[in-house]
Design a protein around this motif. Structure first.
Motif, PDB file in Angstrom:
ATOM      1  N   PRO A 243       0.785  -1.344   0.078  1.00 51.15           N
ATOM      2  CA  PRO A 243      -0.141  -0.121  -0.124  1.00 51.15           C
ATOM      3  C   PRO A 243       1.069   1.175  -0.039  1.00 51.15           C
ATOM      4  CG  PRO A 243      -0.614  -1.535   1.757  1.00 51.15           C
ATOM      5  CD  PRO A 243       0.841  -2.046   1.315  1.00 51.15           C
ATOM      6  N   THR A 244       0.190   2.362  -0.549  1.00 45.19           N
ATOM      7  CA  THR A 244       1.199   3.517  -0.639  1.00 45.19           C
ATOM      8  C   THR A 244       0.525   4.382   0.620  1.00 45.19           C
ATOM      9  OG1 THR A 244      -0.393   4.819  -2.252  1.00 45.19           O
ATOM     10  CG2 THR A 244       1.593   3.489  -2.833  1.00 45.19           C
ATOM     11  N   ALA A 245      -0.682   4.003   0.797  1.00 45.51           N
ATOM     12  CA  ALA A 245      -1.256   4.933   1.897  1.00 45.51           C
ATOM     13  C   ALA A 245      -2.266   4.187   2.960  1.00 45.51           C
ATOM     14  CB  ALA A 245      -2.267   6.183   1.350  1.00 45.51           C
ATOM     15  N   PHE A 246      -2.239   4.600   4.261  1.00 44.79           N
ATOM     16  CA  PHE A 246      -3.080   4.083   5.347  1.00 44.79           C
ATOM     17  C   PHE A 246      -4.110   5.183   5.640  1.00 44.79           C
ATOM     18  CE2 PHE A 246       0.556   1.055   5.030  1.00 44.79           C
ATOM     19  CZ  PHE A 246      -0.149  -0.221   5.575  1.00 44.79           C
ATOM     20  N   VAL A 247      -5.418   4.524   5.794  1.00 38.86           N
ATOM     21  CA  VAL A 247      -6.228   5.553   6.536  1.00 38.86           C
ATOM     22  C   VAL A 247      -6.810   4.694   7.958  1.00 38.86           C
ATOM     23  CG1 VAL A 247      -8.772   6.284   6.589  1.00 38.86           C
ATOM     24  CG2 VAL A 247      -7.349   6.509   4.502  1.00 38.86           C
ATOM     25  N   CYS A 248      -6.513   5.251   8.792  1.00 31.46           N
ATOM     26  CA  CYS A 248      -6.635   4.540  10.134  1.00 31.46           C
ATOM     27  C   CYS A 248      -7.725   5.092  11.223  1.00 31.46           C
ATOM     28  CB  CYS A 248      -5.227   4.914  10.965  1.00 31.46           C
ATOM     29  SG  CYS A 248      -3.725   4.283  10.108  1.00 31.46           S
ATOM     30  N   ALA A 249      -8.496   3.997  11.746  1.00 30.70           N
ATOM     31  CA  ALA A 249      -9.423   4.264  12.486  1.00 30.70           C
ATOM     32  C   ALA A 249      -9.269   5.052  13.830  1.00 30.70           C
ATOM     33  CB  ALA A 249      -9.985   2.943  13.196  1.00 30.70           C
ATOM     34  N   ARG A 250      -8.039   5.127  14.196  1.00 25.46           N
ATOM     35  CA  ARG A 250      -7.488   5.948  15.447  1.00 25.46           C
ATOM     36  C   ARG A 250      -6.017   6.427  15.209  1.00 25.46           C
ATOM     37  NH1 ARG A 250      -7.478   3.730  21.497  1.00 25.46           N
ATOM     38  NH2 ARG A 250      -7.378   5.448  22.561  1.00 25.46           N
ATOM     39  N   ASP A 251      -5.723   7.700  15.988  1.00 22.43           N
ATOM     40  CA  ASP A 251      -4.466   8.113  15.760  1.00 22.43           C
ATOM     41  C   ASP A 251      -3.499   7.308  16.436  1.00 22.43           C
ATOM     42  OD1 ASP A 251      -5.334  10.592  14.739  1.00 22.43           O
ATOM     43  OD2 ASP A 251      -5.516  11.590  16.541  1.00 22.43           O
ATOM     44  N   ARG A 252      -3.921   6.405  17.339  1.00 26.63           N
ATOM     45  CA  ARG A 252      -2.713   5.379  17.905  1.00 26.63           C
ATOM     46  C   ARG A 252      -2.509   4.367  16.914  1.00 26.63           C
ATOM     47  NH1 ARG A 252      -3.013   5.989  24.348  1.00 26.63           N
ATOM     48  NH2 ARG A 252      -3.550   7.944  24.683  1.00 26.63           N
ATOM     49  N   VAL A 253      -3.691   3.930  16.241  1.00 25.16           N
ATOM     50  CA  VAL A 253      -3.384   3.109  15.159  1.00 25.16           C
ATOM     51  C   VAL A 253      -2.575   3.710  13.943  1.00 25.16           C
ATOM     52  CG1 VAL A 253      -4.395   1.489  13.107  1.00 25.16           C
ATOM     53  CG2 VAL A 253      -5.504   1.822  15.570  1.00 25.16           C
ATOM     54  N   ASP A 279      -7.791  13.391  15.960  1.00 21.78           N
ATOM     55  CA  ASP A 279      -6.689  14.657  16.486  1.00 21.78           C
ATOM     56  C   ASP A 279      -6.740  14.423  17.912  1.00 21.78           C
ATOM     57  OD1 ASP A 279      -5.356  16.587  16.028  1.00 21.78           O
ATOM     58  OD2 ASP A 279      -6.621  18.173  16.186  1.00 21.78           O
ATOM     59  N   GLU A 280      -5.969  13.318  18.313  1.00 22.87           N
ATOM     60  CA  GLU A 280      -6.079  13.061  20.126  1.00 22.87           C
ATOM     61  C   GLU A 280      -5.100  13.900  20.615  1.00 22.87           C
ATOM     62  OE1 GLU A 280      -5.266   9.243  23.000  1.00 22.87           O
ATOM     63  OE2 GLU A 280      -5.495   9.015  20.970  1.00 22.87           O
ATOM     64  N   THR A 281      -5.345  14.649  21.674  1.00 26.22           N
ATOM     65  CA  THR A 281      -4.430  15.451  22.346  1.00 26.22           C
ATOM     66  C   THR A 281      -3.382  14.677  22.666  1.00 26.22           C
ATOM     67  OG1 THR A 281      -6.301  16.848  23.165  1.00 26.22           O
ATOM     68  CG2 THR A 281      -4.479  17.004  24.312  1.00 26.22           C
ATOM     69  N   ASP A 282      -2.146  15.319  22.359  1.00 24.46           N
ATOM     70  CA  ASP A 282      -0.866  14.919  22.804  1.00 24.46           C
ATOM     71  C   ASP A 282      -0.417  13.713  22.205  1.00 24.46           C
ATOM     72  OD1 ASP A 282      -0.641  16.849  24.717  1.00 24.46           O
ATOM     73  OD2 ASP A 282      -1.240  15.920  26.402  1.00 24.46           O
ATOM     74  N   VAL A 283      -1.035  13.378  21.024  1.00 28.49           N
ATOM     75  CA  VAL A 283      -0.729  12.412  20.221  1.00 28.49           C
ATOM     76  C   VAL A 283      -0.381  12.906  18.674  1.00 28.49           C
ATOM     77  CG1 VAL A 283      -1.281  10.190  19.328  1.00 28.49           C
ATOM     78  CG2 VAL A 283      -1.701  10.581  21.403  1.00 28.49           C
ATOM     79  N   ALA A 284      -1.407  13.202  17.828  1.00 26.35           N
ATOM     80  CA  ALA A 284      -1.322  13.613  16.520  1.00 26.35           C
ATOM     81  C   ALA A 284      -0.219  14.487  16.227  1.00 26.35           C
ATOM     82  CB  ALA A 284      -2.818  13.976  16.057  1.00 26.35           C
ATOM     83  N   ALA A 285      -0.284  15.722  16.873  1.00 17.26           N
ATOM     84  CA  ALA A 285       0.392  17.030  16.765  1.00 17.26           C
ATOM     85  C   ALA A 285       1.839  16.614  17.044  1.00 17.26           C
ATOM     86  CB  ALA A 285      -0.135  18.272  17.314  1.00 17.26           C
ATOM     87  N   GLN A 286       2.236  15.714  18.042  1.00 18.01           N
ATOM     88  CA  GLN A 286       3.408  15.461  18.598  1.00 18.01           C
ATOM     89  C   GLN A 286       4.336  14.504  17.890  1.00 18.01           C
ATOM     90  OE1 GLN A 286       4.112  17.662  21.108  1.00 18.01           O
ATOM     91  NE2 GLN A 286       2.153  18.627  20.896  1.00 18.01           N
ATOM     92  N   LEU A 325     -26.083  16.292  13.018  1.00 17.19           N
ATOM     93  CA  LEU A 325     -24.801  15.989  12.688  1.00 17.19           C
ATOM     94  C   LEU A 325     -23.632  17.187  12.579  1.00 17.19           C
ATOM     95  CD1 LEU A 325     -25.247  13.715   9.500  1.00 17.19           C
ATOM     96  CD2 LEU A 325     -25.112  12.985  11.882  1.00 17.19           C
ATOM     97  N   VAL A 326     -22.706  16.965  13.454  1.00 12.56           N
ATOM     98  CA  VAL A 326     -21.482  18.140  13.808  1.00 12.56           C
ATOM     99  C   VAL A 326     -20.164  17.438  12.652  1.00 12.56           C
ATOM    100  CG1 VAL A 326     -19.889  19.272  15.287  1.00 12.56           C
ATOM    101  CG2 VAL A 326     -22.333  18.212  16.040  1.00 12.56           C
ATOM    102  N   PRO A 327     -19.899  18.463  11.904  1.00  8.58           N
ATOM    103  CA  PRO A 327     -18.872  18.078  10.951  1.00  8.58           C
ATOM    104  C   PRO A 327     -17.537  17.511  11.682  1.00  8.58           C
ATOM    105  CG  PRO A 327     -19.740  20.356  10.312  1.00  8.58           C
ATOM    106  CD  PRO A 327     -20.389  19.845  11.932  1.00  8.58           C
ATOM    107  N   CYS A 328     -16.853  16.688  10.951  1.00  5.82           N
ATOM    108  CA  CYS A 328     -15.572  16.079  11.383  1.00  5.82           C
ATOM    109  C   CYS A 328     -14.600  16.642  10.310  1.00  5.82           C
ATOM    110  CB  CYS A 328     -15.541  14.616  11.148  1.00  5.82           C
ATOM    111  SG  CYS A 328     -16.580  13.857  12.563  1.00  5.82           S
ATOM    112  N   ASN A 329     -13.662  17.736  10.712  1.00  2.08           N
ATOM    113  CA  ASN A 329     -12.924  18.159   9.743  1.00  2.08           C
ATOM    114  C   ASN A 329     -11.556  17.656   9.575  1.00  2.08           C
ATOM    115  OD1 ASN A 329     -14.823  20.443   9.132  1.00  2.08           O
ATOM    116  ND2 ASN A 329     -14.448  21.261  11.127  1.00  2.08           N
ATOM    117  N   LEU A 330     -10.764  17.904   8.364  1.00  2.00           N
ATOM    118  CA  LEU A 330      -9.618  17.192   8.116  1.00  2.00           C
ATOM    119  C   LEU A 330      -8.655  18.385   8.717  1.00  2.00           C
ATOM    120  CD1 LEU A 330      -7.689  15.371   6.544  1.00  2.00           C
ATOM    121  CD2 LEU A 330      -7.880  17.167   4.601  1.00  2.00           C
ATOM    122  N   VAL A 331      -7.691  17.716   9.593  1.00  2.00           N
ATOM    123  CA  VAL A 331      -6.684  18.469  10.145  1.00  2.00           C
ATOM    124  C   VAL A 331      -5.374  18.065   9.177  1.00  2.00           C
ATOM    125  CG1 VAL A 331      -5.288  19.251  12.152  1.00  2.00           C
ATOM    126  CG2 VAL A 331      -7.680  18.734  12.518  1.00  2.00           C
TER     127      VAL A 331
END
Length: 342
Positions: A243-253, A279-286, A325-331
């Motif tokens: 695969p050239t890309a992965f879409v993951c169910a969770r940031d930790r995955v 966009d889990e705090t202290d995970v995704a951006a770090q 429904l509340v939008p889930c935005n791309l970060v």
């Protein structure tokens, strides 16, 4: 200080003071007298007696928030924060009762909150799921938050289908076609949880739109370990097959995928792109590189649920009849790039 003191200082009647300080002076009290009343109240340090005001209104200005397990988990805490701040902005306080997924305890907590004469309820869940609200809860105005009930009341929930779609398009639009979605389902689970099912459908819709016939979904749990294990097996093959890309169910995955790629000498995003979810705090951006992900809008869910509830309680507006429904935005960060040309 009493309202009589304010009336004497302002040179008006106590009725005028009551109307103005309870927000009902427009149309009956002149602007000049309203200004004098506010100035006199400020000078004297006068504050209306909240208990007396509530007694007249037949209200306690409190909202009961009943939750399954949010207070015992680091996940979804912003939902409660958003609800609390939205309530406070309109003069309300919240009482949070967490029943720990014990149905009998839920009934006891609802009864206790009813005994404290809360004006209305928010029923909140840590993860989006179907619920059956306690019958005595829905005798009062009730809005669900991060959960839904087929027979009502209405819930405020994340638009997970659109979130899965946006995650997929983030990699498909970069030219990727050999894409794997690592979906959140453990080995002992027979069915996807509602959030994962909707994200999967969003992913598959995006794949159909771009004709990505090699895109596929693999159940890979929710942890760093399962993400790393599945990614290692998928990436340890010739370049033309992996695969050239992965879409993951969770940031930790997604963290697990990045670790597996590094162990195989692959670069993110030059050799393989990775997108998370939450966009889990202290995970995704770090992470290194910082993780492109989908924001799970817990805080906005809490805010909006409370706003809709208080619009009904205070202004008489009808509660929604269908889930909101509340939008889930791309970060966008640095873990997604163009598909490799080789």
């Amino acid at each position: 200080m009493t309202s009589a003191d304010v009336a004497r200082r302002a040179g008006v009647s106590r009725t005028a003071v009551s109307l103005v300080l309870n927000g009902r002076g427009e149309g009956s009290i002149s602007a000049a007298n309203q200004a004098r009343i506010h100035a006199a109240a400020a000078e004297l340090g006068y504050r209306p007696n909240a208990s007396a005001v509530n007694l007249r209104r037949r209200s306690t200005s409190t909202i009961g928030i009943v939750t399954d397990e949010i207070t015992t988990s680091p996940f979804a805490g912003p939902l409660l924060q958003g609800a609390r701040e939205a309530a406070f902005a309109r003069g309300y306080l919240t009482i949070v009762a967490d029943y720990g997924l014990d149905d009998a305890r839920e009934h006891q907590m609802v009864a206790a909150l009813r005994g404290r004469q809360v004006d209305a309820f928010v029923h909140a869940a840590m993860s989006m799921r179907e619920v059956t609200p306690d019958p005595s809860m829905v005798e009062l105005p009730t809005v669900l938050a991060n959960c839904f009930a087929p027979g009502g009341p209405a819930g405020v929930i994340a638009d997970e289908l659109e979130g899965g779609y946006r995650a997929a398009r983030a990699v498909f639009d970069q030219g990727h076609r050999r894409v794997v979605m690592l979906a959140g389902r453990d080995q002992d689970e027979r069915e996807y949880i509602p959030a994962t099912e909707r994200r999967r459908r969003g992913f598959e819709r995006a794949a159909r739109e771009v004709g990505a016939t090699q895109a596929r979904v693999i159940d890979a749990g929710w942890s760093i370990e399962t993400g790393a294990r599945h990614a290692a097996a998928l990436l340890d093959v010739p370049a033309a097959q992996r695969p050239t890309a992965f879409v993951c169910a969770r940031d930790r995955v997604a963290v697990g995928v990045v670790l597996a790629a590094a162990r195989l000498g692959l670069r993110v995003p030059q050799d393989v792109s990775v997108i998370g979810y939450d966009d889990e705090t202290d995970v995704a951006a770090q992470m290194s590189p910082p993780l492109t992900t989908i924001d799970l809008p817990h805080r906005r869910i809490g805010e909006l649920a409370m706003e809709l509830l208080l619009d009904n309680v205070l202004d008489g507006r009808p509660l929604p009849e269908q889930d909101v429904l509340v939008p889930c935005n791309l970060v966008v960060r640095d873990s997604v790039g163009p598909a490799p040309t080789r």
